[in-house]
Design an enzyme around this catalytic site. Structure first.
Site, PDB file in Angstrom:
ATOM      1  N   ARG A 154       0.863  -1.199   0.000  1.00 48.15           N
ATOM      2  CA  ARG A 154       0.000   0.000   0.000  1.00 48.15           C
ATOM      3  C   ARG A 154       0.883   1.227   0.000  1.00 48.15           C
ATOM      4  NH1 ARG A 154      -2.465  -1.446   5.619  1.00 48.15           N
ATOM      5  NH2 ARG A 154      -0.248  -1.885   5.784  1.00 48.15           N
ATOM      6  N   CYS A 260      -4.345   2.618  -8.021  1.00 50.76           N
ATOM      7  CA  CYS A 260      -4.689   1.198  -8.186  1.00 50.76           C
ATOM      8  C   CYS A 260      -6.185   0.907  -8.235  1.00 50.76           C
ATOM      9  CB  CYS A 260      -4.038   0.382  -7.073  1.00 50.76           C
ATOM     10  SG  CYS A 260      -2.260   0.268  -7.292  1.00 50.76           S
TER      11      CYS A 260
END
Ligand SMILES: NC(=O)c1ccc[n+]([C@@H]2O[C@H](COP(=O)([O-])OP(=O)(O)OC[C@H]3O[C@@H](n4cnc5c(N)ncnc54)[C@H](O)[C@@H]3O)[C@@H](O)[C@H]2O)c1
Length: 431
Positions: A154, A260
């Site tokens: 992340r 993303c």
């Protein structure tokens, strides 16, 4: 064991630095000369907590090097990762041109056995395509295997996520390739899932789309709270206490963005269309997400009697805290919408002001929230950087022309706002 990684972005650079820190000699390849220059001088072109320090440490030890030559990297390595971008196209499909170009360069350079790992997020069938491209260039299938090992880090905690991954997924159809990649992860405290290549490729999309759906689901529930009463944080807490549901990704707010989720959800919808699979859940997930910023502006507009000629202060520009990434950030959607409604904008962010100023030179940038709010008609908290939780709401109320805050990330409570004499609107609560 020697590794190479093509693409020194969020995924490639972080992976390369963490492998090097684990003692694996690593070559990082990029074709962006400006990035290479920075990297060779010990500077990271991206912001990630802890990255630059770790990079400087491994550079001093000589565990990492930077080059623009895929050929040199192939000659020197046992494994080469492809970690280039796969940006979305008009129809939702990911642009695989960077992956294809790298595959061709790898194919041309192969002279001894090497494992090629697709780390970029790519649709099912890409490893097969990469295999065909490489075979077309080198002509000998015994010299290589292609493996799929998608990345789950992340942004904002990329180094920590790579040092301590939840899982490493390796999709392979050759024992030799599987074992080579597994050896790289010796010493990493993680579980390895061995699977076939198509499943590995799908796991990444399925994971991101599920998380995006979870956020959109709680944002849908937030509308029930706004219409009928209730506090969406309490609803989320009660749901999350059920271990089958889990606590994470149930925070209502302005919705998901970044490099993303939007592109991966679009790609899975596109894949569904090409495969004849109904991805209805995902189209609803997108629709809910796209309406969140519009919903916020409708409510601010109602409160101010329209936005024409008003000035709105925006707190937070990156798509989430602790990153300098503004790709598909909600701040940009809100800036565009405000401008089209005739409002002017002031803004602040701990890291991203220069990048946003390049795109929107008319946005007034300020070093802190109170200065950004000075004389504005309302403020919108868009990105929950921790420093914004420390904003003195009474100072904010005095700085604003109208004491109105839309708390898009539910940082402040109704009581905080009441005590400071500021009107707080938020997602998932009446008021
Ligand atoms: N950013 C994330 O949080 C994240 C997380 C998991 C997976 N992913 C996936 O990983 C992939 C990479 O994402 P990113 O955010 O790191 O991308 P990025 O855009 O930050 O970096 C890509 C890099 O590849 C380089 N590059 C492109 N073509 C090249 C070539 N022919 N030769 C050498 N270098 C080349 C670019 O210059 C750039 O530095 C994408 O498929 C993405 O979906 C990203």
């Amino acid at each position: 064991m020697k590794a190479a990684i093509v693409g020194t972005g969020y995924v490639g650079l972080v992976s390369g630095v963490v492998f090097a820190d684990a003692g694996i000699k690593t070559i990082c390849v990029d074709n962006d000369q400006a990035k290479l220059k920075m990297l060779r001088s010990g500077k990271s072109p991206i912001f990630e907590p802890g990255l630059e320090e770790m990079m400087q440490r491994v550079e001093e030890k000589g565990h990492i090097s930077f080059t623009d030559s895929i050929s040199d990297a192939v000659q020197a390595s046992d494994v080469i990762f492809i970690a280039v971008g796969t940006p979305p196209q008009e129809d939702g499909s990911p642009d695989l041109s960077y992956v294809k170009a790298v595959a061709r360069d790898i194919g041309r350079a192969i002279t001894k056995y090497i494992v090629i790992v697709d780390k970029s997020t790519v649709p099912v069938g890409t490893a097969k395509m990469v295999h065909e491209i490489i075979l077309g260039e080198c002509g000998d299938a015994s010299l290589f295997d292609v493996v799929s090992s998608p990345e789950f880090l992340r942004e904002g905690s990329a180094v920590e996520d790579t040092v301590n991954p939840d899982r490493v997924v390796i999709g392979a159809d050759s024992e030799r390739a599987l074992n080579t990649v597994k050896r790289l992860y010796t010493g990493f405290p993680t579980e390895i899932l061995e699977t076939d290549i198509a499943s590995a490729e799908l796991i990444k999309y399925a994971s991101n789309c599920f998380l995006a759906t979870k956020i959109s689901f709680i944002n849908m529930i937030s509308r029930y709270c706004e219409a009928a009463g209730g506090n969406v944080d309490d609803v989320a807490k009660g749901m999350g206490m059920d271990t089958r549901i889990g606590k994470q990704f149930l925070k209502a707010g302005l919705g998901w963005g970044g490099s993303c989720f939007p592109k991966d959800v679009s790609a899975l919808i596109w894949m569904g269309e090409t495969l004849g699979v109904d991805a209805g859940i995902l189209t609803s997930t997108v629709a809910i997400n796209e309406d969140q910023p519009a919903h916020c502006l409708r409510r601010v507009s109602e409160e101010l009697g329209g936005l024409e000629g008003k000035k709105i202060a925006i707190f937070g520009l990156s798509f989430k805290p602790h990153t300098d990434d503004i790709r598909d950030a909600k701040s940009l959607v809100i800036i565009d919408a405000l401008r089209s409604m005739g409002a002017s904008i002031s803004a602040t962010d701990p890291i991203c002001m220069d990048e946003v100023a390049k795109l929107h030179p008319d946005v007034e940038m300020h070093t802190d929230a109170i200065s950004a709010a000075q004389g504005a008609d309302a403020a919108i908290l868009v990105t929950e950087w921790p420093e914004y939780a420390g904003i003195e709401l009474s100072d904010l109320a005095s700085a604003l022309k109208t004491p109105l805050l839309f708390d898009g990330r539910r940082v402040f409570t109704a009581e905080d706002a009441k005590a400071a004499g500021i009107k707080r609107l938020t997602i998932g609560e009446q008021g």
